[in-house]
Design a protein around this motif. Structure first.
Motif, PDB file in Angstrom:
ATOM      1  N   SER A 272      42.464  16.899  10.805  1.00 25.30           N
ATOM      2  CA  SER A 272      42.905  16.180   9.619  1.00 25.30           C
ATOM      3  C   SER A 272      41.975  16.380   8.427  1.00 25.30           C
ATOM      4  O   SER A 272      42.352  16.090   7.291  1.00 25.30           O
ATOM      5  CB  SER A 272      43.045  14.696   9.925  1.00 25.30           C
ATOM      6  OG  SER A 272      41.864  14.206  10.515  1.00 25.30           O
TER       7      SER A 272
ATOM      8  N   TYR B 222      45.467   3.988  10.304  1.00 26.43           N
ATOM      9  CA  TYR B 222      46.767   4.299   9.716  1.00 26.43           C
ATOM     10  C   TYR B 222      47.058   3.412   8.500  1.00 26.43           C
ATOM     11  O   TYR B 222      47.640   3.869   7.518  1.00 26.43           O
ATOM     12  CB  TYR B 222      47.864   4.150  10.771  1.00 26.43           C
ATOM     13  CG  TYR B 222      49.095   4.930  10.429  1.00 26.43           C
ATOM     14  CD1 TYR B 222      49.130   6.310  10.572  1.00 26.43           C
ATOM     15  CD2 TYR B 222      50.234   4.294   9.965  1.00 26.43           C
ATOM     16  CE1 TYR B 222      50.250   7.038  10.266  1.00 26.43           C
ATOM     17  CE2 TYR B 222      51.369   5.017   9.653  1.00 26.43           C
ATOM     18  CZ  TYR B 222      51.366   6.383   9.805  1.00 26.43           C
ATOM     19  OH  TYR B 222      52.486   7.104   9.491  1.00 26.43           O
TER      20      TYR B 222
ATOM     21  N   LEU C 204      49.743  13.481   2.687  1.00 35.34           N
ATOM     22  CA  LEU C 204      50.538  13.120   3.857  1.00 35.34           C
ATOM     23  C   LEU C 204      50.089  13.897   5.094  1.00 35.34           C
ATOM     24  O   LEU C 204      49.978  13.335   6.183  1.00 35.34           O
ATOM     25  CB  LEU C 204      52.019  13.375   3.589  1.00 35.34           C
ATOM     26  CG  LEU C 204      52.968  13.030   4.737  1.00 35.34           C
ATOM     27  CD1 LEU C 204      52.972  11.533   4.986  1.00 35.34           C
ATOM     28  CD2 LEU C 204      54.361  13.523   4.447  1.00 35.34           C
TER      29      LEU C 204
ATOM     30  N   GLU D 213      48.803  12.004   8.491  1.00 36.62           N
ATOM     31  CA  GLU D 213      49.549  12.213   9.736  1.00 36.62           C
ATOM     32  C   GLU D 213      48.764  13.045  10.737  1.00 36.62           C
ATOM     33  O   GLU D 213      48.860  12.826  11.942  1.00 36.62           O
ATOM     34  CB  GLU D 213      50.902  12.856   9.446  1.00 36.62           C
ATOM     35  CG  GLU D 213      51.870  11.917   8.769  1.00 36.62           C
ATOM     36  CD  GLU D 213      52.155  10.673   9.587  1.00 36.62           C
ATOM     37  OE1 GLU D 213      52.250  10.763  10.827  1.00 36.62           O
ATOM     38  OE2 GLU D 213      52.300   9.601   8.984  1.00 36.62           O
TER      39      GLU D 213
ATOM     40  N   TYR E  39      46.521  10.784  12.526  1.00 37.05           N
ATOM     41  CA  TYR E  39      47.219  10.102  13.620  1.00 37.05           C
ATOM     42  C   TYR E  39      47.328  11.017  14.839  1.00 37.05           C
ATOM     43  O   TYR E  39      47.073  10.592  15.972  1.00 37.05           O
ATOM     44  CB  TYR E  39      48.603   9.651  13.152  1.00 37.05           C
ATOM     45  CG  TYR E  39      49.463   9.129  14.271  1.00 37.05           C
ATOM     46  CD1 TYR E  39      49.241   7.866  14.798  1.00 37.05           C
ATOM     47  CD2 TYR E  39      50.476   9.902  14.811  1.00 37.05           C
ATOM     48  CE1 TYR E  39      50.013   7.383  15.836  1.00 37.05           C
ATOM     49  CE2 TYR E  39      51.251   9.431  15.845  1.00 37.05           C
ATOM     50  CZ  TYR E  39      51.019   8.175  16.356  1.00 37.05           C
ATOM     51  OH  TYR E  39      51.777   7.706  17.387  1.00 37.05           O
ATOM     52  N   LEU E  40      47.700  12.275  14.612  1.00 39.01           N
ATOM     53  CA  LEU E  40      47.812  13.220  15.725  1.00 39.01           C
ATOM     54  C   LEU E  40      46.459  13.468  16.375  1.00 39.01           C
ATOM     55  O   LEU E  40      46.377  13.632  17.600  1.00 39.01           O
ATOM     56  CB  LEU E  40      48.422  14.536  15.245  1.00 39.01           C
ATOM     57  CG  LEU E  40      49.887  14.476  14.795  1.00 39.01           C
ATOM     58  CD1 LEU E  40      50.336  15.828  14.264  1.00 39.01           C
ATOM     59  CD2 LEU E  40      50.787  13.996  15.909  1.00 39.01           C
TER      60      LEU E  40
ATOM     61  N   HIS F 111      52.990  19.592  17.987  1.00 41.02           N
ATOM     62  CA  HIS F 111      53.228  18.479  17.067  1.00 41.02           C
ATOM     63  C   HIS F 111      52.628  18.772  15.692  1.00 41.02           C
ATOM     64  O   HIS F 111      53.208  18.398  14.672  1.00 41.02           O
ATOM     65  CB  HIS F 111      52.648  17.185  17.633  1.00 41.02           C
ATOM     66  CG  HIS F 111      53.393  16.690  18.825  1.00 41.02           C
ATOM     67  ND1 HIS F 111      53.320  15.399  19.264  1.00 41.02           N
ATOM     68  CD2 HIS F 111      54.236  17.312  19.693  1.00 41.02           C
ATOM     69  CE1 HIS F 111      54.073  15.241  20.339  1.00 41.02           C
ATOM     70  NE2 HIS F 111      54.628  16.400  20.616  1.00 41.02           N
ATOM     71  N   TYR F 112      51.479  19.427  15.649  1.00 45.21           N
ATOM     72  CA  TYR F 112      50.885  19.824  14.380  1.00 45.21           C
ATOM     73  C   TYR F 112      51.785  20.828  13.667  1.00 45.21           C
ATOM     74  O   TYR F 112      51.978  20.755  12.454  1.00 45.21           O
ATOM     75  CB  TYR F 112      49.504  20.443  14.597  1.00 45.21           C
ATOM     76  CG  TYR F 112      48.446  19.458  15.011  1.00 45.21           C
ATOM     77  CD1 TYR F 112      47.725  18.749  14.063  1.00 45.21           C
ATOM     78  CD2 TYR F 112      48.158  19.239  16.356  1.00 45.21           C
ATOM     79  CE1 TYR F 112      46.747  17.843  14.438  1.00 45.21           C
ATOM     80  CE2 TYR F 112      47.182  18.340  16.738  1.00 45.21           C
ATOM     81  CZ  TYR F 112      46.476  17.641  15.778  1.00 45.21           C
ATOM     82  OH  TYR F 112      45.520  16.749  16.155  1.00 45.21           O
TER      83      TYR F 112
ATOM     84  N   LEU G 235      54.775  19.064  12.162  1.00 47.85           N
ATOM     85  CA  LEU G 235      54.359  18.350  10.960  1.00 47.85           C
ATOM     86  C   LEU G 235      54.212  19.307   9.786  1.00 47.85           C
ATOM     87  O   LEU G 235      54.724  19.053   8.693  1.00 47.85           O
ATOM     88  CB  LEU G 235      53.037  17.618  11.213  1.00 47.85           C
ATOM     89  CG  LEU G 235      52.364  16.989   9.995  1.00 47.85           C
ATOM     90  CD1 LEU G 235      53.237  15.883   9.430  1.00 47.85           C
ATOM     91  CD2 LEU G 235      51.000  16.461  10.368  1.00 47.85           C
TER      92      LEU G 235
ATOM     93  N   TYR H  52      60.279  14.790   7.588  1.00 53.30           N
ATOM     94  CA  TYR H  52      59.208  14.525   8.541  1.00 53.30           C
ATOM     95  C   TYR H  52      59.647  13.522   9.601  1.00 53.30           C
ATOM     96  O   TYR H  52      59.392  13.707  10.784  1.00 53.30           O
ATOM     97  CB  TYR H  52      57.942  14.038   7.836  1.00 53.30           C
ATOM     98  CG  TYR H  52      56.919  13.615   8.847  1.00 53.30           C
ATOM     99  CD1 TYR H  52      56.286  14.567   9.632  1.00 53.30           C
ATOM    100  CD2 TYR H  52      56.639  12.283   9.070  1.00 53.30           C
ATOM    101  CE1 TYR H  52      55.379  14.191  10.600  1.00 53.30           C
ATOM    102  CE2 TYR H  52      55.727  11.903  10.030  1.00 53.30           C
ATOM    103  CZ  TYR H  52      55.104  12.856  10.795  1.00 53.30           C
ATOM    104  OH  TYR H  52      54.221  12.491  11.754  1.00 53.30           O
TER     105      TYR H  52
ATOM    106  N   ARG I 192      59.863  14.196  13.526  1.00 50.29           N
ATOM    107  CA  ARG I 192      59.106  13.359  14.443  1.00 50.29           C
ATOM    108  C   ARG I 192      60.009  12.749  15.508  1.00 50.29           C
ATOM    109  O   ARG I 192      59.634  12.666  16.688  1.00 50.29           O
ATOM    110  CB  ARG I 192      58.384  12.273  13.664  1.00 50.29           C
ATOM    111  CG  ARG I 192      57.386  11.539  14.486  1.00 50.29           C
ATOM    112  CD  ARG I 192      56.473  10.744  13.619  1.00 50.29           C
ATOM    113  NE  ARG I 192      55.540  10.029  14.452  1.00 50.29           N
ATOM    114  CZ  ARG I 192      54.540   9.343  13.999  1.00 50.29           C
ATOM    115  NH1 ARG I 192      54.331   9.285  12.708  1.00 50.29           N
ATOM    116  NH2 ARG I 192      53.736   8.715  14.797  1.00 50.29           N
TER     117      ARG I 192
END
Length: 140
Positions: A9, A41, A73, A77, A80-81, A90-91, A94, A132, A136
């Motif tokens: 991140s 978050y 963003l 996010e 969070y991941l 998942h990355y 995103l 997004y 998700r």
């Protein structure tokens, strides 16, 4: 062997603050908030609102404003991941969902002379969030 938390991140924060710092050096005061945003978050949502408020205050929009919001963003996010130790797919989802905002923006800006009073940046940002959320939901 178990490793500590990933910090992917932090990657979008570097170009984000380069962009913001070249526009106005006072935005560098957002760095502590951004670092906390990748940890919690709620602070991330506050960071997104603060960044959006700054862009509105300075009347900055277009691709520059969309890029700044997309990077903000991404940072929140990805934080969070990172906390959830999500798999690499998942990355990628995103990043793909956020990247779809740019062709959408270009499409909306091409259509805006035809459509009456359409705020292209706001529509592209809204579509960014919708895309997004869709990505998700599909990935979970």
């Amino acid at each position: 062997m178990k490793f500590g938390r990933r910090l992917y991140s932090l990657i979008p924060l570097v170009p984000l603050f380069v962009l913001l710092g070249t526009m106005d050096s006072r935005t560098l005061l957002l760095i502590p908030l951004a670092i906390m945003a990748i940890q919690w978050y709620f602070i991330g949502a506050l960071f997104l609102l603060t960044t959006a408020a700054f862009l509105i205050y300075t009347k900055t929009g277009g691709l520059y404003g969309l890029t700044v919001m997309a990077l903000a963003l991404l940072a929140v996010e990805m934080g969070y991941l990172d906390r959830e130790r999500a798999p690499g797919e998942h990355y990628l989802i995103l990043i793909a969902a956020v990247a779809m905002a740019f062709p959408t923006y270009l499409l909306m800006s091409a259509l805006s002379p035809v459509l009456p009073r359409l705020e292209v940046t706001a529509l592209a940002a809204l579509l960014l969030v919708v895309l997004y959320l869709f990505a998700r939901l599909v990935s979970s």
